[in-house]
Design an enzyme around this catalytic site. Structure first.
Site, PDB file in Angstrom:
ATOM      1  CG  HIS A  15       4.492   0.090   1.655  1.00 54.33           C
ATOM      2  ND1 HIS A  15       3.344  -0.310   1.039  1.00 54.33           N
ATOM      3  CD2 HIS A  15       5.292   0.589   0.684  1.00 54.33           C
ATOM      4  CE1 HIS A  15       3.443  -0.070  -0.268  1.00 54.33           C
ATOM      5  NE2 HIS A  15       4.616   0.481  -0.502  1.00 54.33           N
TER       6      HIS A  15
ATOM      7  CG  HIS B  74       2.401  -0.189  -4.380  1.00 54.98           C
ATOM      8  ND1 HIS B  74       2.980  -1.394  -4.652  1.00 54.98           N
ATOM      9  CD2 HIS B  74       3.347   0.585  -3.820  1.00 54.98           C
ATOM     10  CE1 HIS B  74       4.246  -1.354  -4.268  1.00 54.98           C
ATOM     11  NE2 HIS B  74       4.491  -0.175  -3.761  1.00 54.98           N
TER      12      HIS B  74
END
Lengths: 234, 316
Positions: free
Chosen positions: B41, B203
């Site tokens: 991320h 994700h």
């Protein structure tokens, strides 16, 4: 896989169980990750394998356990493996599978060799630990859907006086059925729950791993050897 | 992580434990702010360690929360004696590992409070599910609470402030192409050209719905509409994040930002601050997420306060 049926879960059998589980996870890591793809983030097999490999390394490093020796208690062996999973897997699987083994190990206490009733109590403790931590119930499409019926099947078999390996085989069978039961469910816990109705139609990867764990237990206890012997007797 | 360490000598990077903290540690009397989560991320979370934001970040494997030992190490690194606040994105794994770490920290007599970030309106909230995901609002919480922590607010006040920011924030994301988790040989979902996935997480997991590819203006209307359906924006002063998923050029994000701005104004909202860029990413995924936070005077002041981190830096 144990060539002889074991009458009790001792430290050596516990180590064999963990080795068998690690081998199954290594063999099926790709399958577990594939199951995670449509409902999760495509890493269940990879993560669990990282943990079971660490468990294997710890078993190898531990002199007594390295050669599959009988030192220690099964409770110590399972507790140590649970702590290793918590420390290495991450995600939700690490705390949940790690807690399951830690609780099972704690429930076994100091007994050097657990009988069917004691293993049943350990599995019940594992389930309770998972439910408390993950707050999932049967029907949420999680590992609990495999573990709950497996524990119940083990307890039933043990109460009916079945030998330990057969109780474990019954648990493995119930876990497989429980894992399959997650397919039509809409997930309510875990990452699959973000999909809402789109989570329907998929087997929960965590439930499948529980099936592998209990199949490894039945194998380590020599359930097949027991069945073969029964076949010869007939 | 070695790259982060090379570029930022002001950070202490523990490559072994995969924990990033401020080189000087936490000033005594200041509450330590800790976050963490799966990697993939970037720049979240390690890129937000520094003055005005986090004191330490724990970096898990890609898309996998850090283990309790890592969170505990980050908590120790961030402890300046006034307690430590965990900023946790609402995913089962993150919640469980941070909870276990908080219990371990308690054994060390480090007081820990937790703010759970769950801003994603694409997930229908229910007491029976894992609840909403934490996404773009994580940056809002880390920035606003980080600024307040520099002003020596106490742990309980910071936790309450963090929860207020979460309560005031909403997000919605759209993917134009999926991403592939390392170790997996296939993308997280198959997305044919000409289609997009609505309501994605961060994700590479699939979203709630798949629809034909739309224009930037239409995507802005879908995202803002989903947010406004959940929490009306009319008459509000907003902080807006137009966040890239990692594989979308800044040029396209700016196009979307313009359309989001127009869409919000059309609904009677006033956009008072806007941040555009790749801040909370999903590896190489193409797509974007819109996050809004309803501001008041105090939150605006804390958002504007100086910050000096690898990924966010102003006013100093």
């Amino acid at each position: 896989m144990s060539a002889v049926a074991r009458e009790a879960l001792d430290a050596a059998a516990a180590r064999e169980w963990l080795r068998g589980f690690a081998a199954a996870v290594a063999e099926r890591s790709g399958e577990l990750t594939d199951l995670d793809r449509p409902v999760g983030d495509s890493d269940h097999g990879v993560n669990l394998r990282r943990g079971t490999e660490a468990v294997l390394a710890a078993l190898d490093a531990d002199g007594a356990g390295g050669a599959g020796g009988a030192d220690g208690t099964p409770g110590q062996v399972l507790g140590a493996a649970g702590r290793t999973l918590v420390s290495t897997v991450g995600g939700a699987s690490g705390p949940l599978f790690g807690t399951a083994l830690r609780r099972a190990g704690k429930a076994l206490g100091e007994v050097p060799a657990a009988d069917a009733a004691q293993v049943a109590a350990a599995l019940r403790a594992a389930l309770e630990g998972v439910v408390r931590l993950g707050e999932a119930r049967v029907g949420d499409a999680t590992m609990v859907d495999a573990l709950d019926p497996a524990v119940a099947a083990f307890e039933r078999a043990a109460q009916e006086g079945a030998p330990l390996p057969r109780a474990a085989r019954a648990a493995a069978g119930a876990a497989a059925e429980g894992a399959a039961s997650t397919v039509p469910l809409v997930a309510r816990k875990g990452r699959a729950s973000y999909l809402g109705p789109r989570s329907r139609g998929h087997l929960d990867p965590g439930a499948r791993s529980v099936e592998l764990l209990l199949t490894a237990l039945a194998d380590a206890l020599g359930a097949d050897a027991l069945d073969a012997r029964a076949g010869e007797g007939a | 992580m070695r790259g982060l360490a090379a570029a930022h000598p002001e950070l202490a990077v523990d490559v072994e434990a995969r924990v990033v903290s401020r080189a000087g540690g936490t000033r005594p009397g200041k509450v330590g702010l800790v976050s963490g989560g799966g990697s993939g991320h970037e720049p979240l979370h390690a890129g937000f360690v520094g003055h005005g934001m986090l004191d330490a970040a724990a970096c898990g494997a890609v898309f996998t929360s850090p283990v309790p030992d890592q969170v505990l190490a980050a908590t120790r690194a961030a402890s300046g004696g006034a307690g430590v606040l965990h900023v946790v994105k609402n995913y089962t794994g993150d919640v469980l590992n941070f909870r276990m770490a908080a219990e371990l920290a308690d054994d060390d007599d480090v007081e820990v409070a937790t703010v759970l970030v769950d801003d994603d309106v694409a997930v229908t909230d229910s007491t029976y599910t894992a609840g909403r995901r934490g996404t773009g609002a994580t940056l809002f919480v880390e920035k606003v609470v980080g600024a307040a922590a520099e002003e020596d607010l106490a742990l309980a006040e910071l936790a309450a402030l963090g929860r207020e920011v979460v309560e005031r924030s909403r997000s919605f994301g759209v993917a134009l192409s999926p991403c592939t988790t390392p170790g997996s040989d296939k993308p997280g979902f198959d997305l044919p050209a000409g289609e997009m996935e609505l309501g994605i997480g961060i994700h590479g997991e699939p979203g709630r719905e798949r629809v034909p590819l739309a224009t930037s203006r239409e995507i802005a209307a879908i995202a803002v509409g989903a947010i406004a359906d959940d929490a009306p924006v009319g008459g509000e002063e907003l902080l807006v994040l137009v966040n890239g998923a990692g594989g979308t050029p800044l040029l396209e994000l700016q196009v979307l930002a313009g359309d989001v701005h127009a869409e919000l104004q059309g609904r009677g909202a006033r956009v008072v601050r806007m941040l555009v860029g790749n801040h909370v990413t999903s590896l190489e995924m193409a797509g974007a997420m819109v996050s809004v936070c309803r501001l008041d005077e105090r939150l605006l002041r804390l958002w504007d306060a100086p910050v000096a981190t690898p990924a966010l830096r102003w006013g100093r």
